[in-house]
Every structure is written in structure tokens, then in C-alpha cells.
Design an enzyme around this catalytic site. Structure first.
Site, PDB file in Angstrom:
ATOM      1  CB  SER A  64     -38.342   5.758 -41.207  1.00 47.77           C
ATOM      2  OG  SER A  64     -39.429   5.712 -40.330  1.00 47.77           O
ATOM      3  CB  SER A  71     -46.254   9.176 -41.851  1.00 45.38           C
ATOM      4  OG  SER A  71     -45.577  10.406 -42.017  1.00 45.38           O
ATOM      5  CB  ALA A  72     -47.486  12.772 -45.671  1.00 47.11           C
ATOM      6  CB  SER A  73     -48.202   8.372 -48.701  1.00 49.29           C
ATOM      7  OG  SER A  73     -48.838   7.704 -49.762  1.00 49.29           O
ATOM      8  CG  ASP A 108     -43.484  14.910 -46.112  1.00 51.79           C
ATOM      9  OD1 ASP A 108     -42.687  15.684 -46.681  1.00 51.79           O
ATOM     10  OD2 ASP A 108     -43.114  13.946 -45.421  1.00 51.79           O
ATOM     11  N   PRO A 121     -41.235   2.578 -48.858  1.00 51.61           N
ATOM     12  CG  PRO A 121     -39.002   2.951 -49.428  1.00 51.61           C
ATOM     13  CD  PRO A 121     -40.376   2.868 -50.017  1.00 51.61           C
ATOM     14  N   GLY A 126     -37.615   9.416 -46.002  1.00 55.04           N
ATOM     15  CA  GLY A 126     -37.723  10.688 -46.701  1.00 55.04           C
ATOM     16  C   GLY A 126     -38.691  10.726 -47.861  1.00 55.04           C
ATOM     17  CG  LEU A 127     -39.070   7.825 -50.320  1.00 53.17           C
ATOM     18  CD1 LEU A 127     -39.187   6.480 -51.009  1.00 53.17           C
ATOM     19  CD2 LEU A 127     -38.452   8.857 -51.265  1.00 53.17           C
ATOM     20  N   GLY A 128     -42.115  10.471 -47.520  1.00 54.79           N
ATOM     21  CA  GLY A 128     -43.451  10.911 -47.110  1.00 54.79           C
ATOM     22  C   GLY A 128     -44.416   9.761 -46.877  1.00 54.79           C
TER      23      GLY A 128
END
Length: 287
Positions: A89, A95-97, A138, A87, A91-93
Site C-alpha cells: 500500500s 498486489s499486482a506483483s 500495474d 512494502p 504505490g509500488l504495485g
């Protein structure tokens, strides 16, 4: 090629002020596939969008993929497809993923053979150029797929901490959409008069967690969450999930900037307990 997401286990917000944070890769991931094509086309499956390169450059949803492609200076046309379990935005990164998975896929497709260190550096550069500024947290956690201790944008591996945490199940509860952007939440924290005192308490918790057993880590998670609530970055929804997880004998805290988003839960939940948590959250993942 796949890239995992990440959670911050301890130290969010304090890390912005030069204190320590501990991050951990999670099993939710982004997948990027590339195949030969007559034109350069990018597909974002989750958003049901498919655009040519020039059109994609005008759409902000494509900005991380576009920047990664531009940075690697690849010229042959291809079809690139992105799908993700993460999901956005919260806190799980996410965009970095996407960035790490894209660079890994491009590296493989064009036989660039980029090592993890270079992928981490390039991915961080993409995030920094897209966002204006970015922590290494991230992109480096996801690139190395190892738990990290981060302080002042320098990192070290904490494999023993991850091994201890993984003695029990780790869940991610996606509780609610975030009410505020990260930059706005950082501003809220900056205006707290007692922030330095709270950061010092968070630092003590973070340092203790590195050498603690899993039961103590659970207790420290709850303590860290209370301090984040004092900073004004938790919500009623996040607090409700943390209280319920505590009732079930688990450790729990918000992860990331706060203002909504996710709670991480450490402990072995039975089916009834999982069902009760699922009733008050959007999704519950085993991480």
C-alpha cells in the site's frame, strides 16, 4: 516464479482523467513457489499465515491469490508459498506483483505455457474483480517487465525512456505509511477546482520527459512533484525527502497515489547522502 514491482515515473492522478502516465518496473520483487501437496494450502510468509483453500477464501489477505487460482481453474492440490520484498500500500504495485507471480507460477507448474500478453490480461482481470475497478498500469508493467506509456488504458513500450533513466541510479525511499486510501486521494483531487489546469501542466512534463536527457528528467520530476503537492496528495514527510534529494542534485517525486508512501530518487547518491536520507525514511531501496 518472480514478479517485479513498479513505479509511476510521471503522470499519476492525471492518468485517471485520460492523460498520459509513464511507468517503470523495479527490482524489488514477489516470489511464488509451488510444490505438490495432498491438499491445497496457501502460505503468506510476510504475514506468517498458512491456510487451506476454504479457510483462505474467508481471509481478505489471501483474496488476490485465491482469485488467480479460481480464474485459472486448476484442480490438482498443491502448496503455494508467497514472499515479497515490496512494502504494501505505498504505490509500488505490491498486489499486482503477487497476482503476476502467482499466475506465472501456476502456468509453469501446470504446464499452461501462458504468454506475457495472456498473463497481463489475466492479472488485470484478477485486480479488477478483487478491487471493483483497476488500471492496467500495474499488472501490464509488471507482466511485460518493460517501461510503458499509458493513456486511456492503452499502452506502448518506451524502452528508450527506461534506458535514459537507467543511466543513473534509481532509489525508492519508503517514507511513511499512507494516511489515506487511493480512492480517498482520488476524491481529494476531484474536488480541486484547478485540477484540469494542473493536469495539463503534468501532461506537458510527461511528454517532454519522453524525449529528454537524464538531467532534464531530474528537473521534470521535481516539477511534477510540485504539481502533485498542489493537488493535495503530498505530505510533509514526502516533501522533506524530495527537498533533501534536490539538495543532493537528484530528481525526486512521490510515486503512486500519494498521501504518504514512497518517493523515487534519480541520481548517484554518495554514502553520506544515503545515510542522511535513511535517517528520515523507513527504508531506502536501490531499484
Amino acid at each position: 516464479m518472480k514478479a517485479k514491482g513498479k513505479v509511476i515515473f510521471f503522470g499519476e492522478h492525471a492518468v485517471v482523467y485520460g492523460y498520459t502516465a509513464l511507468s517503470l518496473p523495479i527490482n524489488l520483487s514477489t516470489n511464488v513457489n509451488i510444490k505438490k501437496n495432498d491438499n491445497l494450502v496457501i502460505e503468506l510468509k510476510n504475514l506468517n499465515k498458512k491456510l487451506g483453500f476454504e479457510e483462505a477464501k474467508k481471509d481478505k489477505d489471501f483474496r488476490y491469490v485465491i482469485k488467480a487460482i479460481e480464474l485459472l481453474k486448476v484442480k490438482e492440490p498443491f502448496f503455494l508459498s508467497v514472499s515479497s520484498e515490496l512494502p504494501v500500500s505505498c504505490g509500488l504495485g505490491s498486489s499486482a506483483s503477487v497476482v503476476v507471480a502467482t499466475i506465472r507460477a501456476l502456468s509453469k507448474f501446470f504446464n499452461l505455457n501462458l504468454p506475457k500478453k495472456e498473463i497481463a490480461k489475466l492479472s488485470h482481470r484478477v485486480e479488477r474483480e478483487v478491487q471493483g475497478k483497476a488500471s492496467i498500469t500495474d499488472t501490464y508493467t509488471i507482466s511485460y517487465e518493460r517501461a510503458l506509456k499509458i493513456r486511456n488504458n492503452e499502452f506502448s513500450f518506451i524502452d528508450e525512456f527506461e534506458k535514459t533513466v537507467r543511466e543513473e541510479k534509481l532509489y525508492i525511499a519508503y517514507v511513511e505509511e499512507r494516511e489515506m486510501k487511493t480512492a480517498d486521494l482520488i476524491k481529494v483531487v476531484s474536488e480541486k477546482e484547478e485540477k484540469e489546469e494542473i493536469f495539463k501542466e503534468i501532461e506537458e512534463i510527461t511528454r517532454e520527459a519522453l524525449s529528454s536527457d537524464v538531467e532534464r528528467i531530474k528537473e521534470l520530476m521535481l516539477e511534477n512533484h510540485k504539481l502533485l503537492d498542489k493537488l493535495g496528495v503530498s505530505t510533509k514527510g514526502l516533501n522533506r525527502v524530495v527537498r533533501l534529494a534536490k539538495k543532493f542534485g537528484c530528481g525526486a517525486k512521490l510515486t503512486g497515489a500519494g498521501g504518504g508512501g514512497c518517493v523515487i530518487i534519480l541520481g548517484d547518491l554518495n554514502e553520506e547522502e544515503k545515510e542522511l536520507i535513511e535517517k528520515i525514511v523507513k527504508s531506502l531501496y536501490l531499484a
